[in-house]
Design a protein around this motif. Structure first.
Motif, short mmCIF file in Angstrom:
data_model
loop_
_atom_site.label_atom_id
_atom_site.label_comp_id
_atom_site.label_asym_id
_atom_site.label_seq_id
_atom_site.Cartn_x
_atom_site.Cartn_y
_atom_site.Cartn_z
N GLY A 8 -78.13 7.70 -1.15
CA GLY A 8 -78.96 8.44 -1.08
C GLY A 8 -78.94 10.07 -0.92
O GLY A 8 -79.42 10.72 -1.16
N VAL A 28 -80.59 6.24 -8.23
CA VAL A 28 -79.49 6.53 -7.08
C VAL A 28 -78.31 7.20 -6.84
O VAL A 28 -77.39 8.36 -7.33
N SER A 31 -84.60 4.43 -1.61
CA SER A 31 -82.96 4.54 -2.39
C SER A 31 -82.61 2.84 -2.72
O SER A 31 -81.81 1.63 -3.59
#
Length: 511
Positions: A448, A385, A479
């Motif tokens: 994210g 991420v 995420s």
């Protein structure tokens, strides 16, 4: 190559045909209808059958990155080729004294021996004696088979003569030593040396050779290491032959007679008994079975891998493997009954898989956690991420992101996605760097979303080597590492980050 003394002889095929003709004429009445069949066989074998001494099925040997053997792959035949120069002189002489004491003198057929055998066979009306030389044994193994008939024996003799004209004595003997079966799955002298004595062929002595020579004619008698009486008697006969040939004296013979017989298979299946290494060898095997250079079909590749005599050098690092195992024991000194441990080490610059722990003991647990054990990676997925945020969204470590929690995110058409920070920490609005340091769950879900979940998917797929069929899904929970990966995928992805973002394909084999 040894310099063996050769004698002047008449052409081999002519000698055999002449001997067969004289013998058949002398005992024609006894042969009856077999004479015509046998003579036709002589004529047919003069040119129709192709002769070759290409080696039979051989085991594949696998080595680590410094050249140490870490395993062998074989199906039903254990064979490793040796050269005749590797066999001690007295061992070679003992085998010849028992099996073919005129090997260096005849043309492929011992005329006296086969004449005696044929007269006995013809007068009895059946094949009761052999008289076969080593060259004839090769012909029987590779071409004519074990059919009990006069024509087969004639074919065998003629083809043996042709074999001697086409190949040198040294080539024939070397092929024989590698081809012959010694029982208990051991094909060839090297495999026999390992199976019965745990030795290399160069370490054999006359006592060992006498034992092995006693197995050649009926190798199955000692399968299971049961019938020691018969095998012991055969060894005694072989030792007597060695003494008669002047290879040993009576004191040597008595000393070898007192030696115990092999009572179990002593073949070293591994040079290092580390069970964790078997997980690595299993992956090497799977890689070989999928390698297109070894055959178009799975059956072709299987035959090549298990019977093709390959020499395979791998990426395995025994030092790193040992350090890895020691590290696991340091963290879990009492074992890992409550945990599943899987560790992989990958070279960032090449993708070479250097070591891994795929489970407890391969013999009991053959599911490889490193390559097959998909698990949720949790917070370790946050790295991807962050990478996507930097690459795709242009964020910097000191940009601001909210890590305040608990937090709730709309998730249509499903229920809202509710997230809490670790230990229900309230979190703060801070920098991206601070969110990383605190591993803020709320902060990374927001990161994210800010980056774009499709962008996170693209970066994660690239680093972990996922194609569209196995792609991650752009879900909010992604995420926080809710979608499963294997330890090897994780190791390769983190190695790519260490390599400046360039992912190298993981591999186990160098050549």
């Amino acid at each position: 190559m040894r310099a063996f003394r050769r004698v002047l002889r008449i052409p081999a095929l002519a000698a055999v045909v002449l001997a067969c003709a004289v013998l058949l004429t002398a005992v024609g009445i006894a042969i009856g209808p077999h004479s015509k069949e046998a003579l036709f066989a002589v004529d047919r074998e003069r040119s129709d059958v192709a002769l070759d001494l290409s080696p039979g099925a051989q085991r594949t040997e696998v080595y680590d990155n410094v050249g140490n053997e870490i395993g062998i792959l074989r199906y039903d035949i254990d064979r490793q080729l040796v050269q005749i120069d590797e066999v001690p002189d007295d061992v070679l002489a003992t085998l010849l004294a028992v099996e073919d004491n005129k090997f260096w003198l005849h043309n492929g057929v011992d005329i006296r021996a086969i004449s005696r055998a044929m007269i006995q066979n013809l007068t009895s009306g059946a094949i009761t004696q052999g008289g076969s030389t080593i060259t004839q044994q090769i012909v029987k193994l590779r071409i004519v088979g074990n059919e009990s008939s006069f024509s087969r024996k004639i074919r065998e003799a003629v083809l043996a003569a042709r074999l001697e004209e086409q190949f040198s004595k040294e080539e024939i003997l070397e092929f024989y030593l590698n081809e012959i079966y010694f029982g208990n799955g051991a094909y060839g002298l090297q495999a026999a040396a390992e199976t019965y004595f745990g030795k290399n062929v160069s370490q054999l002595d006359v006592g060992d050779a006498a034992f092995l020579a006693g197995l050649i004619r009926s190798p199955g008698i000692y399968d299971g290491f049961d019938d020691m009486d018969i095998v012991g008697k055969r060894r005694s006969m072989s030792l007597q032959s060695a003494q008669d040939a002047g290879i040993i004296d009576s004191e040597d013979r008595e000393r070898f007679e007192e030696r115990g017989l092999p009572d179990r298979n002593r073949s070293p299946q591994r040079t290092d008994e580390t069970l964790k290494r078997d997980y690595f060898l299993d992956e090497v095997t799977e890689a070989l079975l999928a390698h297109p250079a070894l055959g178009e079909t799975y059956q072709e590749r299987f035959a090549k891998v298990y019977n093709g005599g390959l020499r395979v050098w791998t990426t395995f690092d025994p030092t790193l493997q040992r350090q890895m195992e020691e590290a696991v024991l340091e963290v879990l000194p009492d074992g890992s009954d409550d945990f599943e441990v899987a560790v992989a080490s990958v070279d960032p610059t090449s993708g070479a898989v250097r070591a891994f722990i795929g489970g407890p003991e391969f013999a009991d647990f053959q599911f490889n956690l490193v390559t097959q054990g998909s698990r949720q990676p949790g917070s370790s997925f946050k790295t991807y991420v962050l990478a996507a945020a930097i690459e795709k969204a242009g964020l910097y470590p000191f940009d601001t992101i909210s890590g305040v929690g608990p937090c709730t995110f709309p998730n249509p058409p499903n229920v809202d996605y509710e997230v809490s920070n670790f230990n229900d920490n309230e979190g703060v609005v801070g920098t991206v760097q601070y969110a990383v340091l605190k591993s803020s769950n709320c902060g990374f879900v927001r990161l994210g979303l800010r980056t774009g979940l499709d962008n996170v998917v693209e970066v994660a797929n690239r680093l972990l080597g996922r194609d569209l069929e196995n792609s991650f899904r752009p879900y909010l929970s992604m995420s926080l590492g809710a979608q499963e990966v294997t330890p090897l995928e994780q190791a390769v992805a983190y190695a790519a980050i260490a390599n400046g973002g360039l992912r190298m394909e993981p591999h186990f084999i160098t050549r």
